[in-house]
Design a protein around this motif. Sequence first.
Motif, mmCIF file in Angstrom:
data_model
loop_
_atom_site.group_PDB
_atom_site.id
_atom_site.type_symbol
_atom_site.label_atom_id
_atom_site.label_comp_id
_atom_site.label_asym_id
_atom_site.label_seq_id
_atom_site.Cartn_x
_atom_site.Cartn_y
_atom_site.Cartn_z
ATOM 1 N N ARG A 1 42.034 47.028 34.846
ATOM 2 C CA ARG A 1 42.577 45.727 35.267
ATOM 3 C C ARG A 1 42.934 45.692 36.749
ATOM 4 O O ARG A 1 43.363 44.655 37.257
ATOM 5 C CB ARG A 1 43.816 45.396 34.435
ATOM 6 N N LYS B 1 45.803 40.760 31.159
ATOM 7 C CA LYS B 1 44.973 41.356 30.110
ATOM 8 C C LYS B 1 43.892 40.388 29.653
ATOM 9 O O LYS B 1 42.729 40.769 29.432
ATOM 10 C CB LYS B 1 45.846 41.772 28.932
ATOM 11 N N SER C 1 41.110 40.211 32.287
ATOM 12 C CA SER C 1 40.287 41.417 32.349
ATOM 13 C C SER C 1 39.318 41.513 31.186
ATOM 14 O O SER C 1 38.275 42.157 31.285
ATOM 15 C CB SER C 1 41.186 42.654 32.382
#
Length: 823
Positions: free
Chosen positions: A56, A231, A234
Amino acid sequence: MLRNYIKIAWRNIIRYKTNSLLNILGLTIGLASVMLIALYIQNELSYDTAFKDADRVYRVNMKGKMGDNSFYAGYTPPPAGEALVSNFPEIESATRIYQPYNTTVAYTNGETPKAFSESEILAVDPNFLEVLSYPLLKGDAATCLQQPNSIVITPQIAHKYFGSENPLGKTLLYGEEQRPLQVTGVLTDLEQYPASVKFDILMPVANFGDVSYFNWSWVWLNMATYVKLTKQASENPDALSRLEAGFPEMLRVQAAPGFKRIGQPFDEFLEKGNYWELHLQPLKDVHLYSQDITSSITEQHDVKSLYILGIIALFIVVLACVNFMNLATVQSVKRSKEIGIRKVLGSQRAQLVKQFMTEVVCYTFFAMLLAMVLVFLLLPGFNELTGKSIAAADFFNVELVVLTLAIATITAFLAGSYPAFFLTSFNPIHVLKGKGKTTKTNGLVRNGLVVFQFCIAIALISCTLIVFTQLRYTQQKDLGFDKENVLVLNNTERLGTGENSFKEELTAIPGVRNASSSSSMLTRGQFGDFYVPKATTDEPNIASDISLGSYLVDDEFIETLDLELTEGRAFKKEFNDSLSVLLNETAVAQIGWKNPIGKQLQYPGGNMEYYTVVGVLKDFNLESLHTAIEPFALFSETSQSYESGVSYITLKISGENTVNTLGQIEKLWEGYSESAPLEYTFLDEDLSHAYQEDRRLASLFTIFTALAIVVACLGLFGLIAFTAQQRSKEIGVRKVLGASVGDIVSLLAVNFLKLVLLALILAIPIAWLAMSKWLQDFVYRIDIPLWTFVVAGALALGIALITVSFQAIKAAIANPVKSLRTE
């Protein structure tokens, strides 16, 4: 049945000792080479993979163009990170890195102060250890950098200053002003932690006023910025492209005030064909995929070097397999009767294939054990050569163990499959009658394998010679200045007001010819900014703006480095040069001036002052030959345009009794500074350091090329021994009829040397193409010289001749009576 196969395999290994030794030695070298290269590649590929949420995290890179000058760098302006977080919800957080100049760090506890010069210091945002999760032995990653007076250190730094004491809570004194910083964290040993950002000390960026001062600027590119995506972002494959698509509009809004402040309206800047772009690069790609991206903060290698080493490893193990096949085919005559009898007695071909494959597995097993021992013995030297810290325990990584076993299995299959199927295909009736396989087919295969082996070996020799020729070119090329006997004293700004007096006293030392001061030095970076050339009636059609790198220098700088002026004059004490500038030829050409002397440049980044061109410098290389010469300027140190905060004193010394000269310089330094140690380097060493990775690659080339030659010669040695044995009766007859030793050696050697010549012809285009690709990384490079191929061919022929002659002479001087009686 397997037990029986193993017993027979062992008996054959013992029976054919020479053949077995050559096979095992060749396979050992091949497997050891593969293991070492695999360890190196594994280490390189593991960079930045151990961080939490590494998938990430991205580095923010800046790509820009002004006029004819363009760049791509791993640096951003100070406000970039905050702007990205504010404008894009997909970006969870951002952290910045600033690299201050070398300085001293001291510790005192009522005893004699411990003061050391520290170069591996990074100034970072408080959340740095949360975005890049370097592991801590002591302290909390979330809080250890929150306070401006905090400092985080490695175990090596802790031991240097505090010995075995607990470092937490202790105070270190930073810089000449001895700013107190409290140790709030201790990292794990980063030498064993493969990361592209290396350091010994972390401290908050809030301690550095130049960063906060330039927080408005979108052209002061001195910070590395890393961002962490959410999150959800990504996990979305399109998120990155959508993010970067929004960057241009953000820059139009965010960068406009900063560009306007330096007299460069951003929209007009873009309309001229310039660009100013932000790009995201995955953290895991920073180490190996940044060959075109400039950065002094990160450790960057070229992934192509891994491909090269991987290909070499493949070549060596293939050579070992070819050796095995070649030596097995020459053994066919010796073992043909064994195979014929086995077939007559009822053995199936499948059983014979299993028998020969068992023998190969035994060879490979012994070779793998020896290769592992060899790797452990060679690992310390290999680390020193490559600059790595690979531990023996790294070999037992699951992936590497699986890879090693897979390579050993494939090697066994490749090495054993052809001999197994070749030997078991004999017709038993023909074999027992003494006919066997036709020698024409058998010989064609052997000759082809010899050509293949030496083709690879000669190509590797040629590549190695070309690499060293390019490195020699970088050392001998005229860089536009005199690099010999030039001593650079670092961080002389520590002397404060005493710097000028110190410089003057240096010239009184007998071994010192010249002394000059400057804001930077070759290979140390430069100050860069935009300037606006002033149009004149005689030359109205010039560039509207230009990006210049520059140093602030004194009147002795040009003479000390023996720089050449093509027009005008240097800075002189009798002139007021505070508003004067010297440009290099590249800058003059980009601006478009035909008569630059007396022309003016405006510096919007300062006080809108104009600088008059008083001289033109012949182009010289500030960095390595990997980079092109760019527009560059020298400003007088009396100029008030900018401050660098750092200073260097450069000395031209006689080169006679250098040790004594250095001793006098150190003694003089100690009289001016008791706490800060003198730091110096020689300019030629600084320039040489820029080619460290190239030299390492050349060294690895040399070592593995030598191993490839050894493996090829092992096969040749076995072949000539077999040939001499097969022709022993012919040799005996020839000797009885009066043939000399030279005649016999020529008889046995000529055919093999013809094969090496054929290999040379095939190797030349392979090496030429490979090295043409490698040389593209150098802006200034050699034309591939033909002599490298001549030398490579001569060397291969010489090695082959020595190998062949050893056995040929042995056969030639043998008693002919013995061979004739035996036959």
